[in-house]
Design a protein around this motif. Structure first.
Motif, PDB file in Angstrom:
ATOM      1  N   HIS A  27       0.929  -1.334   0.143  1.00  0.00           N
ATOM      2  CA  HIS A  27      -0.018   0.176  -0.054  1.00  0.00           C
ATOM      3  C   HIS A  27       0.984   1.136  -0.063  1.00  0.00           C
ATOM      4  CE1 HIS A  27      -3.530   2.684   0.524  1.00  0.00           C
ATOM      5  NE2 HIS A  27      -3.125   2.934   2.034  1.00  0.00           N
ATOM      6  N   ALA A  28       1.822   1.246   0.784  1.00  0.00           N
ATOM      7  CA  ALA A  28       2.798   2.401   0.970  1.00  0.00           C
ATOM      8  C   ALA A  28       3.503   2.436  -0.377  1.00  0.00           C
ATOM      9  CB  ALA A  28       3.871   2.208   1.995  1.00  0.00           C
ATOM     10  N   ASP A  29       3.835   1.383  -1.069  1.00  0.00           N
ATOM     11  CA  ASP A  29       4.612   1.557  -2.344  1.00  0.00           C
ATOM     12  C   ASP A  29       3.755   2.064  -3.496  1.00  0.00           C
ATOM     13  OD1 ASP A  29       6.802   0.456  -1.223  1.00  0.00           O
ATOM     14  OD2 ASP A  29       6.747  -1.418  -2.147  1.00  0.00           O
ATOM     15  N   SER A  30       2.446   1.814  -3.365  1.00  0.00           N
ATOM     16  CA  SER A  30       1.405   1.979  -4.409  1.00  0.00           C
ATOM     17  C   SER A  30       1.300   3.514  -4.383  1.00  0.00           C
ATOM     18  CB  SER A  30       0.288   1.411  -4.208  1.00  0.00           C
ATOM     19  OG  SER A  30      -0.348   1.755  -3.110  1.00  0.00           O
ATOM     20  N   ILE A  31       1.317   4.072  -2.726  1.00  0.00           N
ATOM     21  CA  ILE A  31       1.172   5.516  -2.745  1.00  0.00           C
ATOM     22  C   ILE A  31       2.440   6.408  -3.511  1.00  0.00           C
ATOM     23  CG2 ILE A  31       0.907   7.571  -1.095  1.00  0.00           C
ATOM     24  CD1 ILE A  31      -0.786   5.581   0.437  1.00  0.00           C
ATOM     25  N   PHE A  32       3.570   5.768  -3.026  1.00  0.00           N
ATOM     26  CA  PHE A  32       4.624   6.357  -3.611  1.00  0.00           C
ATOM     27  C   PHE A  32       4.877   6.411  -5.212  1.00  0.00           C
ATOM     28  CE2 PHE A  32       9.155   5.857  -5.189  1.00  0.00           C
ATOM     29  CZ  PHE A  32       9.793   6.934  -4.481  1.00  0.00           C
ATOM     30  N   LEU A  33       4.460   5.405  -5.664  1.00  0.00           N
ATOM     31  CA  LEU A  33       4.421   5.319  -7.115  1.00  0.00           C
ATOM     32  C   LEU A  33       3.431   6.287  -7.742  1.00  0.00           C
ATOM     33  CD1 LEU A  33       4.929   1.485  -7.722  1.00  0.00           C
ATOM     34  CD2 LEU A  33       6.566   3.399  -8.409  1.00  0.00           C
ATOM     35  N   TYR A  34       2.113   6.482  -7.077  1.00  0.00           N
ATOM     36  CA  TYR A  34       1.063   7.466  -7.471  1.00  0.00           C
ATOM     37  C   TYR A  34       1.722   8.899  -7.506  1.00  0.00           C
ATOM     38  CZ  TYR A  34      -2.971  10.115  -7.408  1.00  0.00           C
ATOM     39  OH  TYR A  34      -4.047  10.908  -7.595  1.00  0.00           O
ATOM     40  N   ARG A  35       2.267   8.934  -6.380  1.00  0.00           N
ATOM     41  CA  ARG A  35       3.012  10.542  -6.127  1.00  0.00           C
ATOM     42  C   ARG A  35       4.040  10.668  -7.335  1.00  0.00           C
ATOM     43  NH1 ARG A  35       2.414  10.425   0.431  1.00  0.00           N
ATOM     44  NH2 ARG A  35       0.325  11.084   0.581  1.00  0.00           N
ATOM     45  N   ALA A  36       4.616   9.577  -7.652  1.00  0.00           N
ATOM     46  CA  ALA A  36       5.714   9.763  -8.725  1.00  0.00           C
ATOM     47  C   ALA A  36       5.354   9.920 -10.170  1.00  0.00           C
ATOM     48  CB  ALA A  36       6.902   8.789  -8.676  1.00  0.00           C
ATOM     49  N   GLY A  37       3.846   9.628 -10.261  1.00  0.00           N
ATOM     50  CA  GLY A  37       3.383   9.728 -11.577  1.00  0.00           C
ATOM     51  C   GLY A  37       3.466   8.433 -12.211  1.00  0.00           C
ATOM     52  N   SER A  38       3.622   7.394 -11.681  1.00  0.00           N
ATOM     53  CA  SER A  38       3.713   5.835 -12.332  1.00  0.00           C
ATOM     54  C   SER A  38       2.483   5.200 -12.150  1.00  0.00           C
ATOM     55  CB  SER A  38       4.910   5.163 -11.862  1.00  0.00           C
ATOM     56  OG  SER A  38       5.138   3.897 -12.488  1.00  0.00           O
ATOM     57  N   PHE A  39       1.442   5.731 -12.642  1.00  0.00           N
ATOM     58  CA  PHE A  39      -0.094   5.197 -12.531  1.00  0.00           C
ATOM     59  C   PHE A  39      -0.095   3.770 -12.617  1.00  0.00           C
ATOM     60  CE2 PHE A  39      -0.501   9.768 -13.233  1.00  0.00           C
ATOM     61  CZ  PHE A  39      -0.365  10.311 -11.993  1.00  0.00           C
ATOM     62  N   PRO A  40       0.242   3.118 -13.993  1.00  0.00           N
ATOM     63  CA  PRO A  40       0.123   1.804 -14.002  1.00  0.00           C
ATOM     64  C   PRO A  40       0.615   0.987 -13.013  1.00  0.00           C
ATOM     65  CG  PRO A  40       0.465   2.996 -16.068  1.00  0.00           C
ATOM     66  CD  PRO A  40       0.833   3.945 -14.916  1.00  0.00           C
ATOM     67  N   SER A  41       1.721   1.382 -12.640  1.00  0.00           N
ATOM     68  CA  SER A  41       2.715   0.464 -11.478  1.00  0.00           C
ATOM     69  C   SER A  41       1.761   0.668 -10.351  1.00  0.00           C
ATOM     70  CB  SER A  41       4.086   0.814 -11.406  1.00  0.00           C
ATOM     71  OG  SER A  41       4.629   0.621 -12.534  1.00  0.00           O
ATOM     72  N   SER A  42       1.512   1.835  -9.978  1.00  0.00           N
ATOM     73  CA  SER A  42       0.697   2.102  -8.857  1.00  0.00           C
ATOM     74  C   SER A  42      -0.452   1.478  -8.462  1.00  0.00           C
ATOM     75  CB  SER A  42       0.501   3.718  -8.631  1.00  0.00           C
ATOM     76  OG  SER A  42      -0.566   3.840  -7.399  1.00  0.00           O
TER      77      SER A  42
END
Length: 221
Positions: A27-42
């Motif tokens: 969950h924390a990783d998905s938020i990190f990737l979301y904030r980085a703009g990597s939406f598919p991986s998130s």
């Protein structure tokens, strides 16, 4: 071939604990990737977090039911149940199953039809769509870039709200899980992390969706 041995109580507890730890990490990783703009991986990792959270709750439910009723039962049956924990679609449905009428009927159908799993795979891989056992060579190429910010935000929000709900129940009742160590993974240390996420999924509301489910059942009858 020797008969399968039942899972020990230690392993039940450890499996549940490690699954919940993993859910929180994902969950924390998905938020990190979301904030980085990597939406598919998130999005992909958010669905994995959903699955691991559901797995932790599922194991906890089976464990607590066993210790408060008639024990863990037949090892052969236990084997059948343990195999379900390896199914992505079973874990996705387990996320909503015990409170199905609280969730959006559209979400429940999306999960049951295995479309969430399909979308999770599309968030990672480039490929062609499958039609039954055939590859559709005339269809569009599936690309992770088709997974957008809103997709990732919604699944992250869904997982986060479940964790927030558990946090609040522990705060209110001093316990939630049958396995005490699971409570300690969420409360009180995750307060700042969980409540910092500002979005809602719009996919869970007891008052809103219960009537929709009942109407669907009555219409089907």
């Amino acid at each position: 071939m020797s008969e399968p041995k039942g899972l020990s109580t230690y392993k039940y507890k450890r499996l549940a604990e490690e699954s919940l730890k993993n859910a929180i990490r994902l969950h924390a990783d998905s938020i990190f990737l979301y904030r980085a703009g990597s939406f598919p991986s998130s999005f992909h990792i958010a669905v994995l977090a959903l699955e691991e959270f559901a797995k932790a709750k599922w194991i906890d439910h089976v464990y607590y039911s066993a210790i408060t009723n008639e024990g863990f039962g037949d090892p052969a049956f236990e084997q059948e149940w343990l195999w379900l924990l390896y199914s992505h679609t079973e874990k996705q449905y387990a996320f909503v199953a015990r409170e199905e009428f609280d969730f959006s009927p559209r979400l429940v159908r999306f999960i049951k039809s295995k479309k969430l799993e399909q979308k999770k795979q599309q968030a990672i891989y480039v490929g062609l769509e499958k039609v039954g056992k055939r590859i559709d060579t005339t269809g569009r190429i599936s690309r992770p870039a088709r997974i957008k910010e809103a997709d990732a935000k919604q699944i992250i929000s869904l997982v986060n709200q479940e964790l927030v709900d558990v946090f609040c129940l522990i705060e209110q009742n001093e316990t939630y899980f049958g396995i005490e160590a699971l409570d300690e993974l969420i409360y009180p240390d995750l307060r700042q992390f969980l409540f910092a996420w500002p979005h809602r999924s719009g996919l869970k509301s007891r008052l809103r969706f219960f009537k929709q489910h009942i109407a669907k059942v009555q219409h089907g009858a």
